[in-house]
Design a protein around this motif. Structure first.
Motif, mmCIF file in Angstrom:
data_model
loop_
_atom_site.group_PDB
_atom_site.id
_atom_site.type_symbol
_atom_site.label_atom_id
_atom_site.label_comp_id
_atom_site.label_asym_id
_atom_site.label_seq_id
_atom_site.Cartn_x
_atom_site.Cartn_y
_atom_site.Cartn_z
ATOM 1 N N GLN A 56 4.532 6.044 -4.104
ATOM 2 C CA GLN A 56 3.255 5.600 -4.661
ATOM 3 C C GLN A 56 2.936 4.173 -4.194
ATOM 4 O OE1 GLN A 56 3.105 5.161 -8.936
ATOM 5 N NE2 GLN A 56 0.913 5.582 -8.966
ATOM 6 N N GLU A 59 1.746 4.377 -0.710
ATOM 7 C CA GLU A 59 0.382 4.926 -0.698
ATOM 8 C C GLU A 59 -0.633 3.837 -1.065
ATOM 9 O OE1 GLU A 59 0.427 8.137 -3.486
ATOM 10 O OE2 GLU A 59 1.569 9.451 -2.160
ATOM 11 N N ARG A 60 -0.321 3.069 -2.093
ATOM 12 C CA ARG A 60 -1.252 2.024 -2.527
ATOM 13 C C ARG A 60 -1.415 0.943 -1.461
ATOM 14 N NH1 ARG A 60 -0.589 0.275 -8.656
ATOM 15 N NH2 ARG A 60 -2.177 -1.171 -7.906
ATOM 16 N N ASN A 102 -2.479 -5.439 -5.967
ATOM 17 C CA ASN A 102 -1.321 -4.674 -5.496
ATOM 18 C C ASN A 102 -0.043 -5.499 -5.377
ATOM 19 O OD1 ASN A 102 -2.416 -1.938 -4.939
ATOM 20 N ND2 ASN A 102 -3.817 -3.112 -3.669
ATOM 21 N N GLN A 105 3.511 -4.061 -6.127
ATOM 22 C CA GLN A 105 4.078 -3.017 -5.263
ATOM 23 C C GLN A 105 5.200 -3.550 -4.382
ATOM 24 O OE1 GLN A 105 3.106 0.077 -6.010
ATOM 25 N NE2 GLN A 105 1.837 -1.032 -7.470
#
Length: 173
Positions: A56, A59-60, A102, A105
């Motif tokens: 994930q 992906e982000r 983000n 992440q």
């Protein structure tokens, strides 16, 4: 003390000591193996549970890189006025806002990948600032035109970072 009693005592003690040492060695090895097995199972469990989170995160970050690609950014972020510096600030703030969104992440991806993503973000900002510098770039629409022209001549900075992400994700399998 009688020498026969000493010999009898040694005959009983030596096998007991040997048996004790062998038992100690086997229990030590067994404990070491059990500890290793537990660590392996724990690591395996953590990988199974963390793999979706890592994917994930990748992906982000891929989405982030797609969103800051100058050609897509210019389509998504329309100028609010004809002032080029206002539009430059709007574009850069948009990139920074996406990046800040983000930031968390980075704990799921490698340091090298994070550094490449950060470099792509900074290169994109630098590209926008550089396009805004010439005197002939006097309006927001002209700034858009200059950036798009430059993107036709070379690859976007985010393309290299996106390729690196894809390579890193393929290494997870």
């Amino acid at each position: 003390m009688d020498p026969d009693k000493i010999i009898d005592l040694l005959l009983y003690t030596i096998p007991a000591l040997i048996t004790g040492l062998i038992a100690y060695y086997f229990f030590k090895e067994h404990t070491k193996n059990e500890d290793g097995r537990r660590r392996f199972l724990l690591k395996k469990d953590l990988q199974v549970n963390s793999m979706p989170l890592r994917l994930q995160a990748y992906e982000r970050m891929a989405l982030f890189l797609e969103r800051i690609t100058p050609s897509k950014l210019l389509i998504r972020v329309q100028p609010m006025s004809s002032d080029k510096s206002d539009y430059e600030t709007l574009l850069i703030n948009n990139i920074e806002q996406e990046f800040d969104h983000n930031l968390s992440q980075q704990i799921y991806i490698s340091d090298e990948c994070w550094n490449i993503i950060t470099a792509a973000k900074n290169a994109t900002i630098q590209l926008i600032r550089k396009a805004s510098m010439p005197e002939k770039t006097d309006s927001a629409n002209k700034l858009r035109e200059v950036i798009l022209t430059e993107m036709m001549e070379k690859r976007a900075p985010s393309d290299a970072a996106l390729s690196y992400i894809k390579e890193e994700v393929s290494d997870l399998w």
